[in-house]
Design an enzyme around this catalytic site. Structure first.
Site, PDB file in Angstrom:
ATOM      1  N   GLN A 130      -2.884   2.192   7.385  1.00 49.83           N
ATOM      2  CA  GLN A 130      -1.619   1.464   7.241  1.00 49.83           C
ATOM      3  C   GLN A 130      -0.675   1.883   8.358  1.00 49.83           C
ATOM      4  O   GLN A 130      -0.395   3.070   8.519  1.00 49.83           O
ATOM      5  CB  GLN A 130      -0.984   1.777   5.887  1.00 49.83           C
ATOM      6  CG  GLN A 130       0.414   1.195   5.709  1.00 49.83           C
ATOM      7  CD  GLN A 130       1.023   1.580   4.372  1.00 49.83           C
ATOM      8  OE1 GLN A 130       0.476   1.251   3.330  1.00 49.83           O
ATOM      9  NE2 GLN A 130       2.140   2.289   4.400  1.00 49.83           N
ATOM     10  N   GLU A 248       1.607  -0.462  -5.553  1.00 46.47           N
ATOM     11  CA  GLU A 248       1.378   0.982  -5.420  1.00 46.47           C
ATOM     12  C   GLU A 248       1.314   1.713  -6.749  1.00 46.47           C
ATOM     13  O   GLU A 248       0.440   2.539  -6.972  1.00 46.47           O
ATOM     14  CB  GLU A 248       2.471   1.617  -4.561  1.00 46.47           C
ATOM     15  CG  GLU A 248       2.332   3.121  -4.427  1.00 46.47           C
ATOM     16  CD  GLU A 248       3.473   3.741  -3.656  1.00 46.47           C
ATOM     17  OE1 GLU A 248       3.353   4.925  -3.326  1.00 46.47           O
ATOM     18  OE2 GLU A 248       4.462   3.063  -3.381  1.00 46.47           O
ATOM     19  N   SER A 373      11.766   8.068  -1.012  1.00 47.47           N
ATOM     20  CA  SER A 373      12.305   9.384  -1.357  1.00 47.47           C
ATOM     21  C   SER A 373      12.994   9.363  -2.712  1.00 47.47           C
ATOM     22  O   SER A 373      13.388   8.309  -3.225  1.00 47.47           O
ATOM     23  CB  SER A 373      13.303   9.839  -0.285  1.00 47.47           C
ATOM     24  OG  SER A 373      14.472   9.032  -0.339  1.00 47.47           O
TER      25      SER A 373
END
Length: 390
Positions: A130, A248, A373
């Site tokens: 990726q 994901e 994050s």
């Protein structure tokens, strides 16, 4: 939330558990085994393992049968994640392709892309990387500077990507490229599928503090890619990237809980070995970690229930990432606190090897950064769940 699995799913668990027991060598289950291998040896062993697992029908668990998958349920995928962790099965070498690229191609890819990409990926014949992050575009993905200029029916690509997993072993890379001159931010981006085995692509390893080189840099110098090798529409790369990233998280917390709980038990065993098990402060910190892990388990089952009911996860994906990454990091901070100075030594005693613990401890520092994050995830939860102002 539903904490149970169907009879069909439990039957799948037994089939998978039996196959794993018969096919995983005992040496693979020893702590630190994979660290004794070079990056290339580890990669090749895992690649061969994935091929055998696919041939046995234990890959693409939730993929449709027409794409080579098992056509299973979300519950079966959660069981797969749980059982492979328990059996000490190695991690896949094609995780980025299988997790992100394949479902995106199933959703918006051309018929030619579906036919040419999905099967070889599942069988690990083609390894995908990726290419998102750049030296000047990390958290701000819209700052991508890698450019593609149309030359006939091909794009000529120049630029650099960084923190590319499996860069040294990748055959192809799905990457964000700015294909419209003068465009800024989210506009003018395209998701190109580039062959890495060409003169215009160079991959260089990045050594981590653990000594491994899981990541690399990828340099494009007049690399060429067909204009038809674009996933989604030209200029709509941002939309494609957001769809890709939405695949994901899902019910991944089930496997993560299983892995973290095993690590917790290993840390408790070391605490007992070093005589810290009766320390009230140590016991309190370990108890807090256990509570945090059990909260992760129930959250994972809640998410699994939502997925099974066909509900859009939305901002709950951010809650999942926030919860598992913080729980994992807290667990390894507890390891440092409970063992004290001995935690810094690979062999604090002749009969103790803490090297495998150090590898996880080092890795834990990164998980609240990559994949969004903790600060970003908290903002999402604050704005979209709690309704707080931006």
């Amino acid at each position: 939330m539903d904490l149970t699995y169907t009879a069909e799913e439990e039957q799948f668990r037994q089939e998978l558990r039996t196959w794993l027991a018969e096919n995983i060598p005992t040496e693979w289950t020893r702590p630190g085994y994979w660290a004794t291998l070079s990056d290339t040896e580890s990669f090749e062993k895992r690649r061969e393992w994935e091929a055998r697992k696919t041939a046995a029908g234990f890959s693409g668990i939730q993929w449709p049968v027409e794409y080579g998958g098992r056509g299973g349920t979300p519950g079966m995928k959660a069981i797969y994640d749980e059982e492979t962790v328990r059996a000490h099965a190695p991690q896949t070498v094609n995780v980025l392709g299988l997790t992100f690229l394949a479902p995106t191609i199933m959703a918006i890819g051309t018929e030619e892309q579906k036919a040419e990409i999905i099967g070889p990926m599942l069988r690990n014949e083609v390894i995908w990387c990726q290419g998102f992050s750049e030296p000047g575009a990390g958290s701000d993905l819209a700052a991508v500077a890698t450019r593609g200029v149309l030359d006939g029916d091909e794009y000529v690509v120049n630029g650099q990507k960084i923190w590319t997993t499996n860069a040294m072993h990748g055959d192809k890379i799905f990457t964000i490229v700015r294909t419209e001159a003068g465009s800024e931010k989210h506009k003018g981006l395209s998701m190109l599928l580039i062959d890495m085995n060409q003169p215009g692509v160079e991959a260089r390893p990045l050594k981590q503090m653990s000594g491994a080189s899981e990541f690399g840099e990828v340099f494009f110098t007049d690399a060429r890619v067909k204009a038809t090798d674009c996933l989604g529409e030209i200029g709509q790369g941002w939309r494609t990237a957001m769809l890709l990233l939405s695949f994901e998280r899902g019910a991944s917390g089930v496997g993560q809980y299983t892995e973290f709980r095993r690590q917790y038990d290993d840390i408790v065993a070391q605490a007992k070995r070093f005589g810290r098990a009766d320390d009230p402060v140590a016991r309190q910190e370990l108890a807090r970690c256990l509570v945090e892990l059990e909260c992760l388990r129930y959250h994972a089952m809640h998410i699994l229930t939502q997925v099974e009911q066909g509900k859009d996860l939305g901002s709950e994906s951010s809650m999942t990432k926030l919860q598992w990454s913080e729980a994992f990091q807290d667990l390894w901070e507890a390891f440092e606190h409970v063992l004290g100075p001995e935690a810094t030594l690979a062999a604090p005693r002749p009969d103790v090897d803490l090297s495998p613990f150090h590898a996880q401890d080092h890795w834990s520092r990164s998980v609240t950064i990559w994949g969004g994050s903790s600060q970003v995830q908290r903002n999402i939860v604050a704005e979209r769940v709690l309704g707080l102002p931006r």
